[in-house]
Design a protein around this motif. Structure first.
Motif, PDB file in Angstrom:
ATOM      1  N   UNK A 163     -12.041  -3.054  -5.159  1.00  0.00           N
ATOM      2  CA  UNK A 163     -11.574  -1.692  -5.432  1.00  0.00           C
ATOM      3  C   UNK A 163     -10.892  -1.090  -4.214  1.00  0.00           C
ATOM      4  N   UNK A 164     -11.449  -1.332  -3.049  1.00  0.00           N
ATOM      5  CA  UNK A 164     -10.844  -0.802  -1.826  1.00  0.00           C
ATOM      6  C   UNK A 164      -9.447  -1.391  -1.608  1.00  0.00           C
ATOM      7  N   UNK A 165      -9.256  -2.658  -1.940  1.00  0.00           N
ATOM      8  CA  UNK A 165      -7.928  -3.262  -1.809  1.00  0.00           C
ATOM      9  C   UNK A 165      -6.928  -2.584  -2.751  1.00  0.00           C
ATOM     10  N   UNK A 166      -7.367  -2.327  -3.986  1.00  0.00           N
ATOM     11  CA  UNK A 166      -6.487  -1.646  -4.946  1.00  0.00           C
ATOM     12  C   UNK A 166      -6.182  -0.231  -4.471  1.00  0.00           C
ATOM     13  N   UNK A 167      -7.190   0.461  -3.977  1.00  0.00           N
ATOM     14  CA  UNK A 167      -6.992   1.825  -3.489  1.00  0.00           C
ATOM     15  C   UNK A 167      -6.044   1.864  -2.287  1.00  0.00           C
ATOM     16  N   UNK A 168      -6.152   0.877  -1.408  1.00  0.00           N
ATOM     17  CA  UNK A 168      -5.211   0.802  -0.277  1.00  0.00           C
ATOM     18  C   UNK A 168      -3.777   0.688  -0.784  1.00  0.00           C
ATOM     19  N   UNK A 169      -3.581  -0.183  -1.764  1.00  0.00           N
ATOM     20  CA  UNK A 169      -2.234  -0.358  -2.316  1.00  0.00           C
ATOM     21  C   UNK A 169      -1.728   0.941  -2.945  1.00  0.00           C
ATOM     22  N   UNK A 170      -2.589   1.623  -3.686  1.00  0.00           N
ATOM     23  CA  UNK A 170      -2.182   2.867  -4.337  1.00  0.00           C
ATOM     24  C   UNK A 170      -1.869   3.960  -3.319  1.00  0.00           C
ATOM     25  N   UNK A 171      -2.697   4.060  -2.299  1.00  0.00           N
ATOM     26  CA  UNK A 171      -2.439   5.049  -1.252  1.00  0.00           C
ATOM     27  C   UNK A 171      -1.120   4.754  -0.536  1.00  0.00           C
ATOM     28  N   UNK A 172      -0.831   3.478  -0.302  1.00  0.00           N
ATOM     29  CA  UNK A 172       0.431   3.112   0.329  1.00  0.00           C
ATOM     30  C   UNK A 172       1.615   3.471  -0.572  1.00  0.00           C
ATOM     31  N   UNK A 173       1.475   3.226  -1.870  1.00  0.00           N
ATOM     32  CA  UNK A 173       2.532   3.594  -2.810  1.00  0.00           C
ATOM     33  C   UNK A 173       2.754   5.108  -2.809  1.00  0.00           C
ATOM     34  N   UNK A 174       1.656   5.855  -2.811  1.00  0.00           N
ATOM     35  CA  UNK A 174       1.766   7.311  -2.793  1.00  0.00           C
ATOM     36  C   UNK A 174       2.378   7.811  -1.489  1.00  0.00           C
ATOM     37  N   UNK A 175       2.057   7.131  -0.416  1.00  0.00           N
ATOM     38  CA  UNK A 175       2.525   7.551   0.911  1.00  0.00           C
ATOM     39  C   UNK A 175       4.008   7.261   1.113  1.00  0.00           C
ATOM     40  N   UNK A 176       4.467   6.113   0.630  1.00  0.00           N
ATOM     41  CA  UNK A 176       5.825   5.675   0.932  1.00  0.00           C
ATOM     42  C   UNK A 176       6.812   5.805  -0.234  1.00  0.00           C
ATOM     43  N   UNK A 177       6.273   5.902  -1.486  1.00  0.00           N
ATOM     44  CA  UNK A 177       7.182   5.960  -2.631  1.00  0.00           C
ATOM     45  C   UNK A 177       7.202   7.323  -3.317  1.00  0.00           C
ATOM     46  N   UNK A 178       6.066   7.999  -3.357  1.00  0.00           N
ATOM     47  CA  UNK A 178       6.019   9.279  -4.070  1.00  0.00           C
ATOM     48  C   UNK A 178       4.957  10.169  -3.453  1.00  0.00           C
ATOM     49  N   UNK A 179       5.362  10.970  -2.489  1.00  0.00           N
ATOM     50  CA  UNK A 179       4.405  11.809  -1.759  1.00  0.00           C
ATOM     51  C   UNK A 179       3.914  12.988  -2.566  1.00  0.00           C
ATOM     52  N   UNK A 180       4.425  13.173  -3.795  1.00  0.00           N
ATOM     53  CA  UNK A 180       3.927  14.261  -4.644  1.00  0.00           C
ATOM     54  C   UNK A 180       2.510  13.982  -5.140  1.00  0.00           C
ATOM     55  N   UNK A 181       2.158  12.712  -5.264  1.00  0.00           N
ATOM     56  CA  UNK A 181       0.925  12.328  -5.952  1.00  0.00           C
ATOM     57  C   UNK A 181      -0.154  11.931  -4.954  1.00  0.00           C
ATOM     58  N   UNK A 182      -1.303  12.589  -5.051  1.00  0.00           N
ATOM     59  CA  UNK A 182      -2.475  12.225  -4.254  1.00  0.00           C
ATOM     60  C   UNK A 182      -3.282  11.169  -5.000  1.00  0.00           C
ATOM     61  N   UNK A 183      -3.878  10.254  -4.262  1.00  0.00           N
ATOM     62  CA  UNK A 183      -4.832   9.298  -4.828  1.00  0.00           C
ATOM     63  C   UNK A 183      -6.225   9.793  -4.483  1.00  0.00           C
ATOM     64  N   UNK A 184      -7.032  10.027  -5.507  1.00  0.00           N
ATOM     65  CA  UNK A 184      -8.373  10.584  -5.358  1.00  0.00           C
ATOM     66  C   UNK A 184      -9.414   9.528  -5.727  1.00  0.00           C
ATOM     67  N   UNK A 185     -10.016   8.849  -4.741  1.00  0.00           N
ATOM     68  CA  UNK A 185     -11.032   7.845  -5.060  1.00  0.00           C
ATOM     69  C   UNK A 185     -12.309   8.489  -5.598  1.00  0.00           C
ATOM     70  N   UNK A 186     -12.886   7.863  -6.619  1.00  0.00           N
ATOM     71  CA  UNK A 186     -14.139   8.349  -7.174  1.00  0.00           C
ATOM     72  C   UNK A 186     -14.899   7.233  -7.857  1.00  0.00           C
ATOM     73  N   UNK A 187     -16.193   7.376  -7.953  1.00  0.00           N
ATOM     74  CA  UNK A 187     -17.161   6.459  -8.577  1.00  0.00           C
ATOM     75  C   UNK A 187     -17.940   5.704  -7.509  1.00  0.00           C
ATOM     76  N   UNK A 188     -19.238   5.913  -7.522  1.00  0.00           N
ATOM     77  CA  UNK A 188     -20.113   5.217  -6.589  1.00  0.00           C
ATOM     78  C   UNK A 188     -20.089   5.767  -5.178  1.00  0.00           C
ATOM     79  N   UNK A 189     -19.544   6.961  -4.999  1.00  0.00           N
ATOM     80  CA  UNK A 189     -19.460   7.538  -3.660  1.00  0.00           C
ATOM     81  C   UNK A 189     -20.710   8.358  -3.366  1.00  0.00           C
ATOM     82  N   UNK A 190     -21.384   7.993  -2.306  1.00  0.00           N
ATOM     83  CA  UNK A 190     -22.588   8.702  -1.871  1.00  0.00           C
ATOM     84  C   UNK A 190     -22.682   8.584  -0.347  1.00  0.00           C
TER      85      UNK A 190
END
Length: 262
Positions: A163-190
């Motif tokens: 999941x962390x690998x997928x989230x890294x990819x998504x954050x990179x896409x959001x950072x470099x391709x579309x800065x309008x969209x935030x990636x919000x990780x959720x599930x199992x966070x404590x």
């Protein structure tokens, strides 16, 4: 700048506990302990506004539990709910709509976003039920007005290695391709997992995290008919129980993320 902590809640008591423990934003639902939450009532929103008048609130728009393929009648309900909540002092709405084949339903999603504007719009963990992560990202990035995507990285929890690998990819896409969209990780966070998640994702542009910090508490009914419950169907304490936010769980995560800087 500190990381933003969003907490999902489904009662006035849970909302107050979350805010007092340091939540920066609330996601408001009903039936959070079962099926991931549904659309809350306007009465619940107004009651929470009395005890927490300032905190930003995102409203879940989901007419039922189950999958994210909706009938025309269900979709009409979603449209009407957005219209009502849009006029009632909320920061935004949260929803997800898929096709039967497991893709983002782009036409319906754009319609819902258009109804919600100028509010913020989050596409929820229906994203994790799509058949192709990058295609789902591409579809959502084409929708004008989308604010963020709530995702576990298409895993059971956001904190597993895959999941962390997928989230890294998504954050990179959001950072470099579309800065309008935030990636919000959720599930199992404590408090036990958030530190490693922040260390892994901050270099990729992490700015906010999502959690529930919820648990079942015993209901107040002293007399309970043997062999019967309240329709939950899961048995045990939750059959008569109430879902509540644990303030100490929220506070522990808030303290942990405050030690990191964006």
């Amino acid at each position: 700048m500190p990381l933003i902590l969003e907490v999902c809640v489904d009662s006035t008591e849970s909302a107050l506990a979350a805010v007092e423990a340091g939540a920066d934003r609330l996601e408001l639902c009903s039936n959070l302990g079962l099926g991931g939450g549904t659309t809350p009532s306007l009465g619940l929103l107004k009651a929470i506004r009395k005890v927490a008048p300032i905190v930003p609130i995102m409203i879940m728009i989901r007419p039922r539990t189950g999958d994210f393929v909706y009938t025309e009648a269900e979709f009409d309900v979603m449209i009407e709910d957005i219209r009502y909540f849009r006029e009632n002092d909320v920061q935004g709405v949260v929803f997800g709509v898929l096709t039967p084949e497991g893709d983002v339903d782009v036409t319906r999603t754009q319609r819902l976003v258009s109804e919600a504007l100028p509010l913020q719009v989050c596409f929820h963990r229906a994203f994790d039920m799509t058949r192709d992560t990058k295609n789902a990202w591409h579809q959502l990035s084409q929708i004008d007005g989308l604010t963020r995507i709530l995702t576990s990285g298409q895993g059971t929890t956001a904190t597993s290695a895959n999941s962390l690998d997928v989230l890294k990819d998504l954050l990179d896409l959001a950072k470099y391709q579309d800065t309008r969209i935030e990636i919000l990780p959720g599930s199992g966070i404590n408090s036990s997992t958030v530190g490693a998640l922040c260390q892994a994702l901050l270099p990729h542009g992490l700015r906010e995290v999502h959690m529930s910090g919820g648990h079942w508490t015993d209901g107040a009914s002293v007399w309970r008919r043997d062999g019967m419950g309240m329709g939950v169907g899961v048995g045990g304490a939750s059959e008569w129980g109430i879902w509540r936010t644990n303030a100490s769980a929220i506070r522990a995560v808030k303290d942990a993320i405050d030690s990191f800087k964006v």
